[in-house]
Scaffold this active site. Structure first.
Site, PDB file in Angstrom:
ATOM      1  N   HIS A  57      10.966  27.975 102.537  1.00  0.00           N
ATOM      2  CA  HIS A  57       9.619  27.535 102.917  1.00  0.00           C
ATOM      3  C   HIS A  57       9.658  26.041 103.223  1.00  0.00           C
ATOM      4  O   HIS A  57       9.605  25.213 102.322  1.00  0.00           O
ATOM      5  CB  HIS A  57       8.656  27.844 101.764  1.00  0.00           C
ATOM      6  CG  HIS A  57       7.210  27.571 102.078  1.00  0.00           C
ATOM      7  ND1 HIS A  57       6.180  28.166 101.387  1.00  0.00           N
ATOM      8  CD2 HIS A  57       6.626  26.772 103.004  1.00  0.00           C
ATOM      9  CE1 HIS A  57       5.023  27.727 101.869  1.00  0.00           C
ATOM     10  NE2 HIS A  57       5.271  26.883 102.851  1.00  0.00           N
ATOM     11  N   ALA A 134      -4.009  22.819 103.658  1.00  0.00           N
ATOM     12  CA  ALA A 134      -3.923  22.000 104.863  1.00  0.00           C
ATOM     13  C   ALA A 134      -3.831  22.863 106.127  1.00  0.00           C
ATOM     14  O   ALA A 134      -3.013  22.631 107.004  1.00  0.00           O
ATOM     15  CB  ALA A 134      -2.742  21.055 104.765  1.00  0.00           C
ATOM     16  N   HIS A 210       4.252  29.371  96.997  1.00  0.00           N
ATOM     17  CA  HIS A 210       4.016  28.258  96.066  1.00  0.00           C
ATOM     18  C   HIS A 210       3.037  28.616  94.951  1.00  0.00           C
ATOM     19  O   HIS A 210       1.891  28.208  94.958  1.00  0.00           O
ATOM     20  CB  HIS A 210       3.663  26.932  96.754  1.00  0.00           C
ATOM     21  CG  HIS A 210       2.727  26.978  97.933  1.00  0.00           C
ATOM     22  ND1 HIS A 210       1.457  27.473  97.864  1.00  0.00           N
ATOM     23  CD2 HIS A 210       2.897  26.553  99.203  1.00  0.00           C
ATOM     24  CE1 HIS A 210       0.879  27.348  99.051  1.00  0.00           C
ATOM     25  NE2 HIS A 210       1.721  26.804  99.883  1.00  0.00           N
ATOM     26  N   ASN A 213      -0.280  26.798  93.500  1.00  0.00           N
ATOM     27  CA  ASN A 213      -0.963  26.018  94.525  1.00  0.00           C
ATOM     28  C   ASN A 213      -1.661  26.940  95.510  1.00  0.00           C
ATOM     29  O   ASN A 213      -1.105  27.963  95.911  1.00  0.00           O
ATOM     30  CB  ASN A 213       0.036  25.116  95.264  1.00  0.00           C
ATOM     31  CG  ASN A 213       0.683  24.100  94.339  1.00  0.00           C
ATOM     32  OD1 ASN A 213       1.868  24.145  94.052  1.00  0.00           O
ATOM     33  ND2 ASN A 213      -0.121  23.189  93.822  1.00  0.00           N
ATOM     34  N   HIS A 245       3.069  18.699  92.784  1.00  0.00           N
ATOM     35  CA  HIS A 245       2.442  20.006  92.946  1.00  0.00           C
ATOM     36  C   HIS A 245       2.332  20.803  91.652  1.00  0.00           C
ATOM     37  O   HIS A 245       1.602  21.788  91.599  1.00  0.00           O
ATOM     38  CB  HIS A 245       3.231  20.846  93.960  1.00  0.00           C
ATOM     39  CG  HIS A 245       2.970  20.478  95.382  1.00  0.00           C
ATOM     40  ND1 HIS A 245       3.523  19.378  95.971  1.00  0.00           N
ATOM     41  CD2 HIS A 245       2.202  21.059  96.333  1.00  0.00           C
ATOM     42  CE1 HIS A 245       3.129  19.298  97.229  1.00  0.00           C
ATOM     43  NE2 HIS A 245       2.315  20.312  97.480  1.00  0.00           N
ATOM     44  N   ASP A 268       8.451  23.167 100.869  1.00  0.00           N
ATOM     45  CA  ASP A 268       7.170  23.148 101.590  1.00  0.00           C
ATOM     46  C   ASP A 268       7.021  21.792 102.299  1.00  0.00           C
ATOM     47  O   ASP A 268       5.916  21.275 102.471  1.00  0.00           O
ATOM     48  CB  ASP A 268       5.994  23.408 100.633  1.00  0.00           C
ATOM     49  CG  ASP A 268       4.696  23.723 101.365  1.00  0.00           C
ATOM     50  OD1 ASP A 268       4.749  24.102 102.552  1.00  0.00           O
ATOM     51  OD2 ASP A 268       3.615  23.586 100.754  1.00  0.00           O
ATOM     52  N   ALA A 303      -1.123  18.130 101.389  1.00  0.00           N
ATOM     53  CA  ALA A 303      -0.715  18.747 102.663  1.00  0.00           C
ATOM     54  C   ALA A 303       0.796  18.866 102.727  1.00  0.00           C
ATOM     55  O   ALA A 303       1.466  18.100 103.397  1.00  0.00           O
ATOM     56  CB  ALA A 303      -1.241  17.898 103.820  1.00  0.00           C
ATOM     57  N   GLY A 304       1.332  19.841 101.995  1.00  0.00           N
ATOM     58  CA  GLY A 304       2.778  19.985 101.970  1.00  0.00           C
ATOM     59  C   GLY A 304       3.392  18.864 101.142  1.00  0.00           C
ATOM     60  O   GLY A 304       2.683  18.102 100.483  1.00  0.00           O
TER      61      GLY A 304
HETATM   62 ZN   LIG Z   1       3.870  25.721 103.490  1.00  0.00          ZN
END
Ligand SMILES: [Zn+2]
Length: 381
Positions: A57, A134, A210, A213, A245, A268, A303-304
């Protein structure tokens, strides 16, 4: 004749455990079982040798985006992650127009066919507006099997994973379609209840995107998706181990429930990984990266990440106190198995690709080899 190299003296992490003063023989692009007397010796005493990392990912890196970049950009992103030990990765896209995503699938599938990527992961558009993270809300849609099919076709057999909010209309049928075709149905960006999550797992979902999250938190009366994803052994959970995260106790809870074989560390990562702070785009949305943390300019959602897997590994063994073998499973073998490439990568065994990472005693990255070639050559004194 291909040169044979013998990497010796290191602590080598094999599927069976850690071997002190072990050796890895590299013949051409592969790991070999034995070496001729003429082989080149590389002394790695005082180092660790672990399998090359597998990231299932990742959205970009090195200033380049897998969702928007040109072929050259995508290759630059791939190279950036290779410099950090990731020798196998899928390209993850973010939510966009269907036609745009189909077009991206065409471009990325060529890089899969030429061996630079292990597949494509579509994250969105079939996700929940309540847990959009995001992703652009106006482009989200319900998971429609016909549309999932369209993206699978556009990817010409290289689609490996779809992240879906399986509780939405069409969600379970989409899971069944993906499972039937050997594509991973991942539960994520979801607002599902505990019961809805169980239904999706029964329908064939096998990954939690994830974990923790972009999904409801664990509640004592409404346990939500997290409890279902933790307790069901058919599910492997992705974790973003960047210290932002995820709390270390949440990571420990995941390992406690899943065991070391059902956790996959992912990055991510977005464009800024391996690049630096500044303004970026994630799909159509503006993102500001400050001190390595990526947040949407509007709303401030995370956002990532800007994580690379060498950092995830170091954190796992130095901050989270995970056993090195367990961290290695979560970084290599487990994602490789899920992606269906464990016959070629994911562990140091004769016959497999010579993909490996050399780390010093403090777990700082010192070397990366991919298919027998040093991407980062260890500087040995
Ligand atoms: Zn992602």
């Amino acid at each position: 004749m291909a040169a044979v190299k013998v990497l010796s003296g290191a602590r080598v992490v094999l599927p069976t455990g850690v071997v002190e003063g072990g050796r890895v023989i590299v013949d051409g692009t592969r790991i070999a079982g034995s070496a001729p007397g003429s082989a080149e010796r590389v002394d790695l005493t005082g180092h660790w040798v672990v399998p090359g990392f597998v990231d299932m990912h990742v959205h970009g890196g090195g200033g380049a985006s897998f969702t928007n970049g040109t072929v050259e950009d995508v290759l630059k992103g791939i190279h950036t992650h290779r410099l950090h030990g990731t020798t196998t990765m899928v390209a993850s896209t973010v939510t966009g127009e269907m036609d745009f995503l189909a077009q991206r699938a065409g471009l990325l599938s060529e890089l899969v066919e030429q061996g630079d990527l292990a597949g494509i992961h579509f994250e969105g558009p079939f996700i929940s507006p309540c847990r959009k993270g995001a992703h652009s809300e106006d482009l989200l849609r319900h998971p429609d099997p016909a549309e999932v099919r369209k993206l699978m076709d556009a990817a010409r057999g290289t689609a490996k994973m779809f992240t879906l909010a399986t509780e939405l209309p069409g969600g379970l049928d989409s899971v069944r379609l993906l499972a039937e075709h050997g594509v991973i149905a991942a539960i994520g960006h979801t607002d599902a209840t505990y019961e809805q999550t169980v239904e999706a797992i029964d329908a064939g979902a096998s990954v939690a995107t994830h974990l923790y999250n972009a999904m409801p938190a664990l509640g004592h009366r409404a346990p939500g998706p997290i409890a279902a994803l933790l307790e069901d052994e058919r599910i492997t959970v992705e974790l973003i181990n960047d210290g932002t995260h995820l709390h270390p106790a949440s990571l420990e809870l995941a390992f406690h429930h899943k065991g070391a074989d059902r956790v996959a560390f992912i990055t991510d990562a977005m464009d800024a990984a391996g690049f630096g702070d500044g303004l970026y785009h994630l799909g159509p949305l503006e993102v500001e990266v400050k001190e390595g943390v990526a947040r949407l300019v509007e709303g401030g959602s995370i956002a990532g990440s800007t994580l690379t897997l060498d950092r995830a590994f170091r954190r796992a063994v130095t901050v989270d106190d995970l056993a090195v073998e367990d961290a290695v499973r979560a970084l290599s073998a487990n994602p490789a198995r899920l992606l269906g490439v464990y016959d070629r990568v994911g562990s140091l065994e004769p016959g497999k690709d010579a993909d490996l990472v050399v780390l010093d005693e403090a777990f700082a990255l010192k070397g990366v080899m991919r298919r027998g070639e040093w991407i980062v050559a260890p500087a040995l004194g």
